[in-house]
Enzyme design. Structure first.
Site, mmCIF file in Angstrom:
data_model
loop_
_atom_site.group_PDB
_atom_site.id
_atom_site.type_symbol
_atom_site.label_atom_id
_atom_site.label_comp_id
_atom_site.label_asym_id
_atom_site.label_seq_id
_atom_site.Cartn_x
_atom_site.Cartn_y
_atom_site.Cartn_z
ATOM 1 N N ASP A 66 -77.080 -94.902 21.152
ATOM 2 C CA ASP A 66 -76.213 -93.938 21.834
ATOM 3 C C ASP A 66 -76.897 -93.385 23.074
ATOM 4 O O ASP A 66 -76.874 -92.169 23.308
ATOM 5 C CB ASP A 66 -75.834 -92.814 20.853
ATOM 6 C CG ASP A 66 -74.651 -91.995 21.349
ATOM 7 O OD1 ASP A 66 -74.431 -90.891 20.819
ATOM 8 O OD2 ASP A 66 -73.962 -92.457 22.291
ATOM 9 N N ASP A 104 -82.469 -87.900 20.178
ATOM 10 C CA ASP A 104 -81.598 -88.540 19.188
ATOM 11 C C ASP A 104 -81.879 -90.007 18.945
ATOM 12 O O ASP A 104 -80.985 -90.775 18.639
ATOM 13 C CB ASP A 104 -80.126 -88.403 19.596
ATOM 14 C CG ASP A 104 -79.635 -86.995 19.403
ATOM 15 O OD1 ASP A 104 -78.475 -86.712 19.732
ATOM 16 O OD2 ASP A 104 -80.431 -86.152 18.931
#
Lengths: 907, 183
Positions: free
Chosen positions: A227, A245
């Site tokens: 992502d 992340d």
């Protein structure tokens, strides 16, 4: 709320402001009134019929917003935000001071989709440090979440890199709420940071290199981000890149079996703009998916916009389809405004920088097929670094299409592969830069020892004469003249004349004569200039002995255009005399005249045709055919024009596999031979065509032997002859002849590569290597060279290296074929098969390549099935079947013998 | 999953009951989406909602092909779910704030004084929409998808099989009518 001045009345029951019937009325009336402008509406309201009085007030407010501004009307666009802080029932109260696992919440940092992020600290005071606590609001979590967390958490926590935000802890609270404790990073998304600080291209790239390094680190630890996007790539105040992340996406997969392409990490969709096609489709994802996202980011960093020009990004279904189908435009054409907000990169300058190399790098990263992207972050970084250092990059520059591939596939000898690669780049402004790089690249790759011989006194190179015309539009003429001189002198057996490709290599460059002479291994150089204006011709020429710098001869000719052939003859004679060579030409004067034409306009057309032909691009052959046809129309006995016409027509037909075109090409070659039986060019052309179009190798060999006898100093002829010999399986003879060709044309990438190819076929690997290196130095983007080098590596049992080489080959057909072979050699059978299937479905026309892969994979049946198709389509690759290393093991197979028989090849 | 496959099979055979059952199976998911939408309101881009619904839809079509009408029906259904979930949530909140009365709440009961503007607006739109559905069904559909579903104009156009221009005009009218109804 209704704050009517008559608030003294008790707040009444609130009836609906409008009845159903009234709503219907309003709808119809609005149809009338909405299209009107303000004055029109006023009038309309005034003349409203009495039965509509009940709705008149409402209509007035609706149509004339300047009066009685109702907050409701203005605000009724979408659902009001009804408070973020308290979540649905089930979660423990999230408020400052609340507890989640071992952490105590301090304040909210942000929220999005189904996750909230809070600033938090350890409740037991074990660590003073503050963390960013990410709380995904997932419903439908699996029971084994804790276990899964534990497993993945350890992997993610082990990611220790200065550019990656640490994951300290992950777990599930007593209430069943999952949490992720991460390093608290304060920064701006990389895109806005670059804009805010007005960074130019170089600075942005350097920042990007930092990102690549971090991503590479994680990939090596088997963690894919999935992502990557600007909001996950922050830049701190000190200018440090931090990636957030990492791996979190996978950690929070709700249900793997249920995985859909856009399945959100937190129940919310991934930003589709940065997601790779395979991710959107739901296919398996590997690290290259991250590279795709980075490609999108790079694009955005360089141009200020994302690469997809989707009309409306609101519909994901369309987005998916669109991404799969679209062609991403080059960043340099997409540039909307200066990337540098302070104007340091004004569009034209920036566009120039972007055009070419950066375009190529970005587009490679954005390839739809993972196999066509950079294989690793490191390699992408290396190419970017090369760009920054001004060195040649590995990514292929735009321009070569399927046609060019076919063009390259054939055994072209007239124009070297290098010329084609250069032609593709000529269009870009980066051309000059590129040429510089080639100049500085080491050209002095050592030649095979067997070919080394001392530089003869009787050796000469004719450099392209300069075009001195006023408008500089007569280059085709001056080039043509130089060409003719090369041919003329080449007919003198005792004189060693360098072929056109190599001597034209230095065109437009101010290289010292000594350098050129050393490169070409000649003792003498002929150079000059041509000025053609109207019917007048002025030619200057000089012959220089390089070692001493002595001018052996020089002269200026002021003649009529009609005398151009005489001028050529005189120059040739003078050279021959100065070099003290006996003009023992094997051709009587009459035969020489067959070369030429009396009609000057025919000659002009001939030269135009040559120029077009040597361009080597699609239009080139069309124009060449037109020009040569015009020449033969003007002079029906112009044998040389017929010979050239034959080849031009062949290449033209070849683009569309037009068999009728092949026939007409052969007819032209036949005509050339018939008109001038003493002319090598006719036999050379016909021999080539017989081999390629008719698979008539015996006939080809006969023609080419004749051509060699007629013109022993012609590199092209020697080269073609060598090719046919190799096709027939006679490697030693092929090698000898190709060596001779190479001596005359040392800077032809094609000949270097072909000789190397023959060496490999003959298992002389050591001798092949330096030749491949040389070919790639001359033409770094040569598709064939990289591919053949890969084959060499495979045969020397270095599949990893082979894989790397195959990947350098910029045309997918070659690159994928190679990769399929290499993966198989590496033992990755599934991957190999996958690539094969992909090739079959996406690249029709690569029949021979597919056959080869099947043969390598051990599937003889399928291999022969595809070989038959290759034969039916006269696939050029299969002409090498006799010396093809993959098929060596199938020589005993009856089908192989049948194939040879069909192809008129001896067993 | 086998239950869904079976439903899909029946659906393809044109069984409308199966369709309802199928869509009902999607309810938990849509429920989740609606809550997300509730929390974020109009802050997130419209893209989020439509793509979430699409994604949810995709889960069920993986196994086979639904016809275009089915997709439309699904999307229309989804916006309906959103509406009911959102409205229920709002009622819950109001009830909680008031200490959990258990009384059914409509705006016509006199509790206006204690309810925040926003929440009242949501309930008001909901009730007005009920009426609009009877007067002008298509306007109501558009409004429901736009307001509760958060769909983009293009998505609405696709779902209802009308042009975007029509959607814009419909929404414009619906807005004005609903606003008038809330006065």
């Amino acid at each position: 709320m209704n704050t009517s001045p008559h608030a003294l009345d008790p707040a009444p029951d609130r009836p609906m402001g409008l009845s159903i019937a009234q709503m219907g009325q309003m709808s119809r009336l609005l149809d009338e009134a909405l299209p009107l402008d303000e004055p029109g509406r006023r009038l309309w309201l005034q003349t409203l019929a009495p039965e509509y009085q009940a709705v008149a007030q409402a209509l007035r407010e609706a149509l004339l917003p300047s009066e009685a501004q109702s907050a409701h009307i203005q605000g009724l666009t979408t659902l009001p935000k009804l408070g973020a802080a308290d979540e649905a029932s089930g979660a423990s109260g999230l408020h400052p001071g609340g507890r989640v696992g071992p952490y105590e919440l301090i304040r909210p940092l942000g929220a999005g989709g189904m996750a909230e992020v809070w600033l938090a600290r350890r409740a037991d005071g074990a660590f003073r440090r503050e963390v960013a606590l990410k709380l995904p609001m997932l419903t439908g979590l699996r029971a084994d979440l804790s276990q899964r967390f534990a497993r993945e958490r350890d992997i993610l926590a082990s990611l220790e890199h200065p550019q990656i935000a640490r994951l300290y802890d992950a777990g599930v609270s007593a209430e069943g709420l999952p949490y992720l404790a991460m390093e608290y990073v304060q920064g701006q998304p990389v895109t806005s940071w670059c804009d805010a600080h007005g960074l130019g291209v170089t600075a942005r790239l350097q920042l990007f290199l930092q990102i690549l390094e971090a991503v590479q680190y994680a990939h090596e630890k088997q963690v894919i981000h999935r992502d990557l996007k600007p909001s996950n790539i922050l830049v701190t105040e000190s200018g440090q890149v931090r990636l957030l992340d990492f791996g979190v996406a996978k950690l929070l997969q709700v249900d793997e079996a249920d995985q859909t392409p856009l399945t959100s990490v937190y129940g919310r969709a991934l930003t589709p703009d940065y997601a790779s096609p395979e991710l959107l489709r739901g296919d398996a994802v590997d690290p290259r998916s991250d590279l795709y996202s980075l490609g999108v980011l790079l694009y955005e960093l360089l141009t200020g916009a994302r690469p997809y020009r989707l009309k409306n990004a609101a519909s994901i279904g369309l987005l998916e389809q669109a991404i799969a189908a679209l062609e991403v435009g080059k960043p340099s054409t997409r540039l909307k405004q200066p990337v540098d907000a302070h104007g340091a990169g004004a569009p034209p300058h920036l566009a120039r920088q972007l055009r070419g190399d950066l375009d190529a790098i970005v587009l490679k990263a954005l390839a739809k097929e993972p196999a066509e992207r950079y294989p690793s972050a490191t390699e992408m970084g290396q190419d970017l670094q090369r760009f920054l250092d001004g060195e040649p990059i590995r990514a292929q520059r735009a321009g070569l299409t399927y046609r060019a591939r076919k063009f390259l596939l054939r055994n072209r000898s007239v124009a070297a592969v290098s010329a084609i690669a250069l032609a593709a780049i000529v269009a870009t402004i980066g051309y000059a830069l590129h040429r510089e790089r080639i100049a500085h690249a080491s050209l002095a790759a050592p030649m095979p020892v067997s070919v080394m011989k001392p530089v003869s006194d009787k050796s000469i190179a004719v450099l392209p004469f300069l075009d001195m015309s006023e408008k500089k539009d007569q280059e085709y003429f001056s080039d043509g003249l130089s060409d003719e001189l090369i041919e003329l002198l080449g007919k003198t057996p005792a004189l060693q004349v360098i072929a056109r490709t190599s001597s034209f290599y230095f065109k437009g460059r101010s290289e010292k004569l000594e350098t050129i002479a050393a490169e070409l291994r000649v003792a003498n150089i002929l150079e000059g200039s041509v000025r053609k204006s109207g019917d007048k011709l002025r030619v200057t020429a000089q012959l220089i002995r390089v070692a001493s710098g002595e001018h052996l001869w020089s002269e200026t000719f002021d003649r009529d255009l009609h005398d151009v052939f005489k001028v050529q003859d005189e120059i040739a004679s003078a050279v021959v005399a100065a070099l003290k060579v006996h003009l023992l030409s094997t051709q009587p004067a009459a035969a020489r005249d067959e070369l030429r034409t009396e009609i000057i306009e025919a000659y002009n057309q001939y030269l135009r045709g040559m120029e077009a032909y040597n361009r080597g691009d699609d239009d080139g052959f069309q124009h060449a055919v037109a020009a040569f046809s015009a020449a033969t129309a003007l002079d029906p006995r112009y044998a040389a024009a017929y010979a050239r016409l034959a080849l031009a027509r062949f290449w033209q037909a070849d683009e569309t596999s037009d068999l009728a075109g092949y026939d007409s090409a052969l007819a032209a070659a036949d005509k050339a031979v018939a008109l001038a039986p003493g002319l090598a060019a006719g036999y050379s052309a016909r021999g080539f065509l017989r081999a390629i179009c008719q698979f008539d190798f015996a006939g080809a060999q006969a023609d080419l032997d004749t051509a060699v006898a007629l013109s022993p100093g012609d590199a092209d002829v020697l080269h073609r002859s060598a090719v046919v010999l190799a096709i027939l399986g006679n490697l030693p003879a092929a090698i000898a002849r190709e060596q001779a060709a190479l001596a005359l044309d040392p800077l032809s990438a094609e000949i270097n590569m072909r000789l190397a190819f023959f060496y490999v076929a003959n298992q002389q690997f050591a001798q092949a290597r330096p030749l491949y290196d040389k070919a790639l130095t001359i033409a770094p983007t040569s598709i064939r060279a990289w591919y053949n080098l890969g084959d060499l590596e495979l045969q020397e049992h270095r599949p990893q290296q082979a894989l790397a080489d195959y990947r350098q080959s910029a045309l997918p057909s070659f690159s994928l074929t190679g990769q399929a072979k290499a993966q198989y050699a590496l033992g990755h059978y599934d991957e190999s098969r996958r690539i094969l299937e992909s090739l079959i479905s996406h690249h029709p026309g690569d029949n021979w390549e597919i056959a080869e892969i099947c043969a390598l994979q051990g599937d003889a049946d399928r291999a022969f099935e595809w070989a038959e198709r290759a034969y039916a389509s006269r696939d050029a690759g299969m002409t090498w079947i006799k010396i093809n290393w993959v098929f060596r093991g199938l020589h005993g197979d009856a089908r192989y013998k049948a194939l040879l028989h069909k192809m008129n090849l001896p067993e | 999953m086998t239950q869904l496959t079976e439903l899909l099979g029946r659906l393809q055979a044109g069984d409308t009951e199966a369709r309802d059952a199928l869509f009902a199976a999607a309810y938990p998911e849509l429920h989740r989406l609606a809550r997300a939408r509730l929390r974020d309101g109009g802050r997130n881009t419209l893209l989020d909602t439509t793509c979430l619904v699409h994604e949810s839809y995709l889960r069920f079509v993986r196994a086979g092909e639904l016809r275009a009408e089915d997709r439309r029906a699904f999307f229309a259904y989804a916006s309906q779910v959103m509406r009911s979930v959102i409205v229920n949530s709002v009622r819950e909140r109001i009830a909680q704030k008031r200490g959990g009365d258990g009384q059914p709440l409509t705006l016509s009961t006199n509790i206006v004084a204690n309810v925040a503007d926003d929440e009242a607006t949501v309930l008001g739109v909901h009730e007005a929409l009920d009426a609009l559905e009877q007067a002008e069904p298509r306007l109501a559909q558009v409004a429901q998808m736009r307001y509760f579903g958060g769909y983009s104009e293009q998505e609405i156009a696709e779902t209802l099989g009308i042009t975007e221009r029509t959607v814009q005009r419909d929404w414009e009218k619906a807005r004005l009518i609903l606003a008038a109804a809330l006065r």
